[in-house]
Design a protein around this motif. Structure first.
Motif, mmCIF file in Angstrom:
data_model
loop_
_atom_site.group_PDB
_atom_site.id
_atom_site.type_symbol
_atom_site.label_atom_id
_atom_site.label_comp_id
_atom_site.label_asym_id
_atom_site.label_seq_id
_atom_site.Cartn_x
_atom_site.Cartn_y
_atom_site.Cartn_z
ATOM 1 N N UNK A 159 -83.444 58.422 -64.222
ATOM 2 C CA UNK A 159 -83.973 58.146 -62.882
ATOM 3 C C UNK A 159 -82.833 57.666 -61.981
ATOM 4 N N UNK A 160 -83.088 57.737 -60.673
ATOM 5 C CA UNK A 160 -82.103 57.239 -59.709
ATOM 6 C C UNK A 160 -81.867 55.749 -59.916
ATOM 7 N N UNK A 161 -82.925 55.004 -60.251
ATOM 8 C CA UNK A 161 -82.791 53.556 -60.466
ATOM 9 C C UNK A 161 -81.855 53.259 -61.633
ATOM 10 N N UNK A 162 -81.920 54.056 -62.703
ATOM 11 C CA UNK A 162 -81.018 53.845 -63.843
ATOM 12 C C UNK A 162 -79.569 54.119 -63.432
ATOM 13 N N UNK A 163 -79.365 55.161 -62.631
ATOM 14 C CA UNK A 163 -78.000 55.478 -62.168
ATOM 15 C C UNK A 163 -77.451 54.342 -61.308
ATOM 16 N N UNK A 164 -78.270 53.837 -60.393
ATOM 17 C CA UNK A 164 -77.847 52.726 -59.538
ATOM 18 C C UNK A 164 -77.561 51.494 -60.391
ATOM 19 N N UNK A 165 -78.341 51.271 -61.433
ATOM 20 C CA UNK A 165 -78.118 50.125 -62.325
ATOM 21 C C UNK A 165 -76.752 50.207 -62.985
ATOM 22 N N UNK A 166 -76.314 51.427 -63.367
ATOM 23 C CA UNK A 166 -74.971 51.579 -63.945
ATOM 24 C C UNK A 166 -73.904 51.146 -62.944
ATOM 25 N N UNK A 167 -74.084 51.533 -61.677
ATOM 26 C CA UNK A 167 -73.122 51.126 -60.652
ATOM 27 C C UNK A 167 -73.177 49.618 -60.417
ATOM 28 N N UNK A 168 -74.372 49.040 -60.431
ATOM 29 C CA UNK A 168 -74.509 47.594 -60.236
ATOM 30 C C UNK A 168 -73.758 46.836 -61.324
ATOM 31 N N UNK A 169 -73.816 47.328 -62.568
ATOM 32 C CA UNK A 169 -73.095 46.679 -63.671
ATOM 33 C C UNK A 169 -71.591 46.769 -63.449
ATOM 34 N N UNK A 170 -71.109 47.918 -62.945
ATOM 35 C CA UNK A 170 -69.678 48.069 -62.676
ATOM 36 C C UNK A 170 -69.229 47.165 -61.524
ATOM 37 N N UNK A 171 -70.097 46.993 -60.531
ATOM 38 C CA UNK A 171 -69.775 46.085 -59.420
ATOM 39 C C UNK A 171 -69.641 44.659 -59.940
ATOM 40 N N UNK A 172 -70.561 44.243 -60.797
ATOM 41 C CA UNK A 172 -70.488 42.895 -61.362
ATOM 42 C C UNK A 172 -69.220 42.715 -62.188
ATOM 43 N N UNK A 173 -68.799 43.747 -62.927
ATOM 44 C CA UNK A 173 -67.569 43.665 -63.728
ATOM 45 C C UNK A 173 -66.331 43.523 -62.841
ATOM 46 N N UNK A 174 -66.401 44.076 -61.625
ATOM 47 C CA UNK A 174 -65.234 44.021 -60.736
ATOM 48 C C UNK A 174 -65.201 42.749 -59.887
ATOM 49 N N UNK A 175 -66.158 41.863 -60.066
ATOM 50 C CA UNK A 175 -66.246 40.654 -59.230
ATOM 51 C C UNK A 175 -65.001 39.785 -59.313
ATOM 52 N N UNK A 176 -64.349 39.754 -60.462
ATOM 53 C CA UNK A 176 -63.171 38.900 -60.613
ATOM 54 C C UNK A 176 -61.968 39.411 -59.817
#
Length: 195
Positions: A159-176
């Motif tokens: 689903x589109x929501x699952x794809x967006x969730x993958x990007x959200x996880x990558x954004x959180x990883x780049x927070x530092x």
């Protein structure tokens, strides 16, 4: 720009935002009507920061973004264009009046700016302009902006929501990395890419 498509211009002494009196444009029966109130502001400081503000009220306008066109046309000493114009749209509405504001650096060769309050492409449409200002702002301390990009193609999502969730996880990883801006690809909602 041409007499045959000119809307009607007048000063309306009865309507206004903060007090009576506003610049008025009415297109009448011509859906192709287009024109602008214009004022040239001399004495521009090249490279200075300016804040442009204006309020407008519309009647019988289906799409303000299409019909209401405020812009700044920066010009050099020879009267030529110093850079392409700055366009902006309303950001706030109070009692039916729409506020436009824009902050811009004057081009290095600018000596004056033409404020254009345009209106058109709206049969029987009307606009009132009021409280127009252009203010030079104090210099602000500049800083570098940190930009991060995420290049990712969602794999195995359903689903589109699952794809967006993958990007959200990558954004959180780049927070530092303390990015001010994170750029994402246009296909963040892509579903079901093969492995």
């Amino acid at each position: 720009p041409r007499a045959e498509i000119s809307p009607a211009f007048e000063r309306d002494d009865e309507i206004g935002r903060s007090s009576a009196g506003a610049l008025h444009i009415a297109s009448g029966d011509d859906v192709a009507a287009f024109g602008s109130w214009k004022a040239i502001v001399p004495g521009i400081t090249p490279g200075a920061i300016y804040r442009f503000e204006v309020w407008y009220l519309t009647e019988n306008v289906k799409n303000n973004l299409r019909s209401v066109i405020p812009r700044l046309q920066w010009q050099n000493a020879e009267g030529g264009q110093a850079r392409p114009p700055n366009f902006t749209a309303a950001t706030q509405q109070v009692d039916g009046w729409n506020k436009v504001h824009y902050t811009a650096h004057a081009p290095a060769d600018a000596t004056h700016v033409e404020i254009q309050l345009g209106f058109g492409f709206s049969e029987k449409g009307k606009v009132w302009w009021d409280d127009v200002s252009l203010t030079e702002l104090p210099k602000v301390e500049q800083r570098k902006v940190r930009v991060a990009t995420i290049h990712h193609s969602p794999i195995g999502t359903k689903s589109a929501a699952e794809s967006v969730a993958q990007f959200a996880a990558l954004i959180e990883q780049s927070a530092d990395q303390n990015a001010d801006i994170i750029c994402l690809p246009e296909g963040i909602t892509t579903v079901g890419n093969p492995l």
